[in-house]
Design a protein around this motif. Structure first.
Motif, short mmCIF file in Angstrom:
data_model
loop_
_atom_site.label_atom_id
_atom_site.label_comp_id
_atom_site.label_asym_id
_atom_site.label_seq_id
_atom_site.Cartn_x
_atom_site.Cartn_y
_atom_site.Cartn_z
N UNK A 110 0.82 -1.22 0.00
CA UNK A 110 0.00 0.00 0.00
C UNK A 110 0.85 1.27 0.00
N UNK A 111 2.15 1.12 0.12
CA UNK A 111 3.02 2.30 0.19
C UNK A 111 3.00 3.04 -1.15
N UNK A 112 2.99 4.39 -1.14
CA UNK A 112 2.92 5.16 -2.40
C UNK A 112 4.10 4.93 -3.35
N UNK A 113 5.21 4.41 -2.83
CA UNK A 113 6.36 4.14 -3.70
C UNK A 113 6.34 2.75 -4.31
N UNK A 114 5.38 1.91 -3.87
CA UNK A 114 5.39 0.51 -4.29
C UNK A 114 5.25 0.35 -5.80
N UNK A 115 4.29 1.02 -6.41
CA UNK A 115 4.07 0.85 -7.86
C UNK A 115 5.28 1.36 -8.65
N UNK A 116 5.85 2.48 -8.23
CA UNK A 116 7.02 3.00 -8.93
C UNK A 116 8.14 1.96 -8.94
N UNK A 117 8.37 1.33 -7.80
CA UNK A 117 9.45 0.36 -7.68
C UNK A 117 9.15 -0.94 -8.43
N UNK A 118 7.91 -1.41 -8.36
CA UNK A 118 7.56 -2.63 -9.10
C UNK A 118 7.60 -2.39 -10.60
N UNK A 119 7.26 -1.19 -11.05
CA UNK A 119 7.40 -0.87 -12.47
C UNK A 119 8.87 -0.90 -12.90
N UNK A 120 9.74 -0.39 -12.04
CA UNK A 120 11.17 -0.46 -12.33
C UNK A 120 11.65 -1.90 -12.39
N UNK A 121 11.13 -2.71 -11.47
CA UNK A 121 11.51 -4.12 -11.44
C UNK A 121 11.12 -4.82 -12.75
#
Length: 217
Positions: A110-121
């Motif tokens: 639920x963290x606001x940075x989660x999607x940004x990081x998973x997209x990078x992954x």
């Protein structure tokens, strides 16, 4: 006469095979550069600052191995030890993926940075599929690949001994990417390590500093 014809056919087939290999490599390189430019866009300074600094607690750090703090100075040192450029490229990709895993491990979905990081992954996984490099297990053993394998094994060990701010880790990934793949970025980012550790004293720290920054919930 028949022997001459066979020799000519063999020569022609050899030339065709070389041309095919060159075209395949060029196609793979094109896909590789496309992925790298997308990564460049997503790893831009604004994104790193927003999702890895502003959305995290002040002085938040994640535990990593010393080998995962991969700076320009690391590249310079490994080059002096005759590590090949292709092996350095593979090492960059491996360390970048491992760093992302460690940051994600500390964050809830639920963290606001989660999607940004998973997209990078996902982009790094795409990069892994398109990069025109053999897997480490497919490469004949030599001094260069042995050094890279040793770093791989150290990164996979438990109990990392250093804590670093997430933004600093991806800052390193961005800078070293531009250095190791100059053909994809018009060679505009030279591998100069003079300022590569700028801010590193504020970014790095002993692992006990992580005790005040547990996994976010």
């Amino acid at each position: 006469m028949q022997g001459s014809v066979s020799w000519v056919l063999a020569a022609v087939l050899g030339v065709l095979w070389v041309q095919f290999a060159v075209l395949m490599h060029a196609g793979a390189s094109k896909n590789c550069c496309s992925c790298l430019r997308t990564l460049e866009h997503n790893l831009n300074f604004s994104g790193r600052k927003t999702y890895l600094k502003h959305y995290l607690p002040i002085n938040y750090k994640v535990p990593v191995h010393y080998e995962e703090v991969f700076r320009m100075s690391n590249i310079s040192r490994l080059k002096k030890l005759n590590v090949k450029e292709q092996d350095l490229q593979k090492l960059w990709l491996f360390i970048s993926k491992e760093v992302l895993k460690k940051i994600l491990r500390m964050l809830p979905e639920q963290h606001p940075s989660w999607k940004y990081l998973t997209d990078l992954e996902k982009l790094f996984r795409m990069m892994e599929q398109s990069i025109p490099l053999q897997q480490m297990t497919d490469i004949p053993q030599d001094h260069s690949t042995e050094m890279v394998r040793n770093i791989h094994s150290k990164v996979k060990q438990p109990n990392p001994g250093k804590c670093v701010k997430p933004k600093a880790l991806l800052d390193n990934s961005y800078r070293t990417m531009k250095c190791l793949f100059p053909d994809c970025f018009n060679g505009v980012f030279p591998c100069i390590c003079a300022n590569s550790s700028r801010g590193s004293k504020e970014s790095d720290g002993p692992c006990q500093s992580c005790t005040s920054c547990p996994t976010l919930h």
